[in-house]
Design an enzyme around this catalytic site. Structure first.
Site, PDB file in Angstrom:
ATOM      1  N   LEU A 123       0.526  -1.730   0.230  1.00  0.00           N
ATOM      2  CA  LEU A 123       0.271  -0.148   0.082  1.00  0.00           C
ATOM      3  C   LEU A 123       0.812   1.200  -0.068  1.00  0.00           C
ATOM      4  CD1 LEU A 123      -2.998   1.034   0.092  1.00  0.00           C
ATOM      5  CD2 LEU A 123      -2.528   1.219   2.950  1.00  0.00           C
TER       6      LEU A 123
ATOM      7  N   GLY B 163     -12.992   8.807  -1.039  1.00  0.00           N
ATOM      8  CA  GLY B 163     -12.567   9.948  -1.034  1.00  0.00           C
ATOM      9  C   GLY B 163     -12.131   9.834  -2.590  1.00  0.00           C
ATOM     10  N   LYS B 164     -13.228   9.425  -3.191  1.00  0.00           N
ATOM     11  CA  LYS B 164     -13.289   8.795  -4.719  1.00  0.00           C
ATOM     12  C   LYS B 164     -14.320  10.191  -5.184  1.00  0.00           C
ATOM     13  CE  LYS B 164     -12.002   4.493  -5.794  1.00  0.00           C
ATOM     14  NZ  LYS B 164     -11.172   4.186  -7.206  1.00  0.00           N
TER      15      LYS B 164
ATOM     16  N   HIS C  65     -16.764  -0.766   0.946  1.00  0.00           N
ATOM     17  CA  HIS C  65     -16.875  -0.133  -0.284  1.00  0.00           C
ATOM     18  C   HIS C  65     -18.164   0.403  -0.402  1.00  0.00           C
ATOM     19  CE1 HIS C  65     -12.522  -0.002   0.352  1.00  0.00           C
ATOM     20  NE2 HIS C  65     -12.261  -1.203  -0.531  1.00  0.00           N
TER      21      HIS C  65
ATOM     22  N   GLN D 225     -15.181   4.293 -11.457  1.00  0.00           N
ATOM     23  CA  GLN D 225     -13.990   3.642 -12.156  1.00  0.00           C
ATOM     24  C   GLN D 225     -14.638   2.705 -13.329  1.00  0.00           C
ATOM     25  OE1 GLN D 225     -12.185   1.849  -8.285  1.00  0.00           O
ATOM     26  NE2 GLN D 225     -12.875   0.235  -9.119  1.00  0.00           N
TER      27      GLN D 225
END
Ligand SMILES: NC(=O)c1ccc[n+]([C@@H]2O[C@H](COP(=O)([O-])OP(=O)(O)OC[C@H]3O[C@@H](n4cnc5c(N)ncnc54)[C@H](OP(=O)(O)O)[C@@H]3O)[C@@H](O)[C@H]2O)c1
Length: 688
Positions: free
Chosen positions: A131, A291-292, A350, A481
């Site tokens: 990460l 945060g997308k 998510h 995405q």
């Protein structure tokens, strides 16, 4: 005392206040307010808080007695309100405690000037890991580049073993994309490494000394990012708290990556470990989906426009789909994945976060606490999931080898014969006025045909649609995405002069690249670091949300762990058989995919000929790239397909590799695909 008292719905009803305290502090003593004639409708209030308007006795009596119908209506209303006010008692003690802890704390924000003007240290625990390499070092570089973080910040990588610093930097900073405004070398000079045990107090004391040296007697700000397995979270939190907290005048903030436990009890344990050491205002639990850009745009879509919120309910919405697909397997990390499964890995966090933004009531404000309250209220109305049900409430799958791709069980790190789900679909039901009856279908899978995450809101047809010869549904699609977009599927009149008007699907499209040309779409981790620096917790996951999220999922996950149900096997790249049916049983109509179309029509030569003739616009007997693009468009919402999607179709159909697809290739290719899918499935079923 007889009066008209204001009930929780804001209206005044005839009421009697009982037993007013005679104590000196009588304005604070609770009194029982009985609504006249409504035995069950009483509330306890502090007399000081009691909003009432005294009315003449006659008026009170007349109104209460003379209008029996109205009285019955009002009675029903008060009863209903009394019931709905019971909602508060639906909050479990854990949830109430978690909310209380959150609400009691004051948000501590840091403005840009303060952040830039003070020494800032970022310690990355687990800095040698994946990460840190993929996301954290590149994010920190971008923040310095864009002057959100001071360029003289102090970055400390922390790990158990000493490293060769230049080698470590070369390896872990390989993903930084250098910009001429900030040289990579200058940034990397800010990185040091501290070797020590995650539970070694001595090591943290030395880490503290090095940070103090950098701070040079000034109060400094410190961000600690825990990019390590959750098994060491407790030790790290304890050691930071005991030995490495910032000095007075600076902040100490701790960022934690998911997983936040694996069920309710383990989350509660983890929460104790972290929250006994840090206040909730110091803890930043990170779900990078928050945060997308497209997830952030949901609130703007709903509440910054006039047209969406009024239709955002079961009255107009038929279903909502939240879908995550990955065109990769587990790539040698299956051992880690096997301990979690796709529900814990993707759906419970998510996709659930995306769901909360889609479905919550408008918060009182966009502050972190008001957002948490709205999210928790929504989750509190979601039915707890169970394995069994009619129809079954969850669908599980696992991908097998296909077309050169390994199957899940072929990954050597996966336990032999594992039944771990790499694909899952489940339906959440929300028991509130806005969403009653609307299925929220969550789907997540590895080993799929493409990498995509999208949220699809499908609207109900109305009676005029049939009059216009339209049998399609409007859909709003938020593509998270890979190519961020927001588009709407509508119907429009095809241009033409004949009396007969033809309506065709039309896409109203806002793709981010076109609409916001040149806009900076940063990585989610950049925003997460920045918001931590600023002390803005609105995009982080709070403890109360997690209490509720785990309440919804824990019984289902425990049942799956214990009963080990057989997942439906499916070839890599294909949806599992039965998934479409599962969705339909829950009232969710799925648009057919390219592969489903092939599976259904491969044997139907006349249909293939018809499709070919429609696509072969220049009539040269072959489909070139542009014509195959039109084919792809049909299966991807009528939008311009990505290059990858067209390539996928070409790969599957262009047998001789000449860059064109003949009718023969279309027919034979489709039949071969349909046969091969069927064969792979049978072979794998037999080998289990
Ligand atoms: N990678 C991703 O894309 C991703 C996405 C979402 C969430 N996460 C979460 O973020 C965290 C870090 O992810 P990662 O992929 O970087 O993990 P990782 O590569 O497996 O581990 C990170 C570092 O933690 C240390 N570590 C590994 N196993 C350990 C153990 N058993 N005990 C103590 N230390 C250990 C190692 O550092 P040293 O040996 O140098 O001490 C390792 O380099 C994890 O909690 C993960 O679940 C990762």
């Amino acid at each position: 005392m007889k009066l008209h008292a204001k009930y929780t719905d804001g209206e005044f009803y005839p009421a009697i206040v009982e037993a007013v305290s005679t104590s000196k502090n009588r304005s604070k003593a609770p009194v029982k307010v009985n609504f006249v004639g409504y035995e069950e409708a009483s509330v306890w209030k502090a007399i000081g808080d009691l909003k009432s308007k005294k009315l003449p006795k006659a008026a009170l009596d007349t109104k209460a007695k003379a209008q029996p119908k109205e009285k019955a209506k009002a009675k029903a209303k008060v009863k209903a309100k009394a019931k709905s006010s019971d909602k508060k008692t639906k909050y479990s003690p854990e949830l109430t405690a978690a909310l209380k802890a959150l609400m009691e704390e004051e948000a501590k924000t840091t403005d840009h000037a303060t952040l830039m003007g003070m020494p800032l240290t970022v310690v990355v625990f687990g800095a040698t890991g994946d990460l840190a390499k993929k996301k954290l070092f590149p994010a920190l570089y971008q923040l310095c580049l864009l002057d959100h973080f001071p360029r003289n910040l102090n970055i400390v990588g922390y790990g158990r073993s000493a490293v060769d610093l230049p080698g470590f930097i070369a390896k872990q900073c390989v993903n930084i994309k250098e910009d001429k405004r900030l040289s990579k070398d200058a940034f990397c000079k800010r990185i040091g490494f501290h070797a020590g045990g995650y539970d070694s107090e001595d090591s943290y004391a030395k880490l503290n000394e090095s940070m103090l040296k950098y701070e040079d007697g000034k109060p400094g700000n410190r961000i600690f990012f825990l990019s390590v397995p959750p098994t060491v979270f407790g030790a790290v939190c304890q050691c930071i708290s005991d030995k490495a907290k910032g000095t007075d005048g600076g902040f100490t903030r701790v960022m934690i990556e998911k997983p936040f436990g694996r069920d309710s009890p383990s989350f509660s344990e983890l929460d104790k470990l972290t929250s006994t050491r840090f206040k909730s205002s110091q803890l930043y639990r990170l779900d990078h989906y928050l945060g997308k850009e497209v997830i952030l745009n949901i609130s703007t879509l709903r509440w910054a426009n006039q047209i969406f919120e009024p239709i955002w309910s079961s009255r107009y919405i038929e279903s909502v789909q939240l879908t995550f697909k990955e065109d990769l397997g587990t790539g040698g990390r299956g051992g880690y994945f096997d301990g979690f499964g796709i529900i814990r890995d993707i759906i419970q966090n998510h996709l659930l976060q995306a769901f909360m933004w889609l479905a919550m009531e408008p918060p009182a404000s966009m502050s972190a606490t008001d957002i948490v309250k709205a999210k928790v209220e929504l989750l509190n109305n979601v039915q707890t999931l169970k394995l069994e049900g009619d129809p079954s409430s969850v669908f599980l799958g696992q991908f097998t080898a296909h077309d050169g791709e390994l199957g899940y069980l072929d990954d050597e790190t996966v336990p032999k014969g594992s039944k771990c789900a790499t694909f899952a679909a489940l339906v959440l039901k929300v028991n509130n006025r806005r969403w009653k009856g609307v299925p929220f279908l969550f789907t997540a899978g590895k080993g799929m045909d493409e990498r995509v995450c999208e949220l699809r809101v499908r609207f109900k047809q109305n009676k005029h649609n049939a009059m216009m010869g339209v049998d399609t549904n409007n859909e709003i699609v938020l593509r998270v995405q890979p190519d961020e977009a927001l588009y709407m599927l509508t119907s429009g009149k095809e241009p033409g002069i004949t009396a007969e008007q033809v309506r065709k699907p039309v896409v109203m499209d806002m793709d981010y690249k076109g609409q916001f040309e040149g806009a900076y779409v940063g990585d989610a981790y950049e925003r997460m670091f920045l918001n931590t620096g600023r002390g803005d917790q609105a995009l982080f996951v709070s403890a109360p949300e997690l209490v509720e999220a785990w309440r919804i999922f824990t019984p289902l996950l425990h049942e799956i762990d214990e009963k080990q149900p057989e997942p439906v096997l499916h070839p890599f790249g294909l949806l599992p058989a039965g998934y479409t049916m599962f969705a339909a049983e829950h009232g969710v109509a799925l648009n057919p995919t390219w592969h489903e179309y092939v599976a259904m029509n491969a044997g139907n030569v006349s249909e293939m000929k018809k499709v070919f003739a429609e696509l072969d616009k220049d009539g040269d007997g072959e489909l070139d790239y542009a014509e195959v693009t039109q084919l792809a468009k049909r299966f991807f919402d009528g939008r311009e397909p990505t290059v990858d999607r067209v390539k996928m179709l070409m790969r599957e159909l262009d047998a001789d590799g000449d860059g064109k697809v003949s009718l023969d290739e279309l027919i034979k290719g489709s039949q071969a695909m349909a046969r091969s899918f069927a064969h792979d499935l049978t072979t794998h079923m037999a080998s289990r």
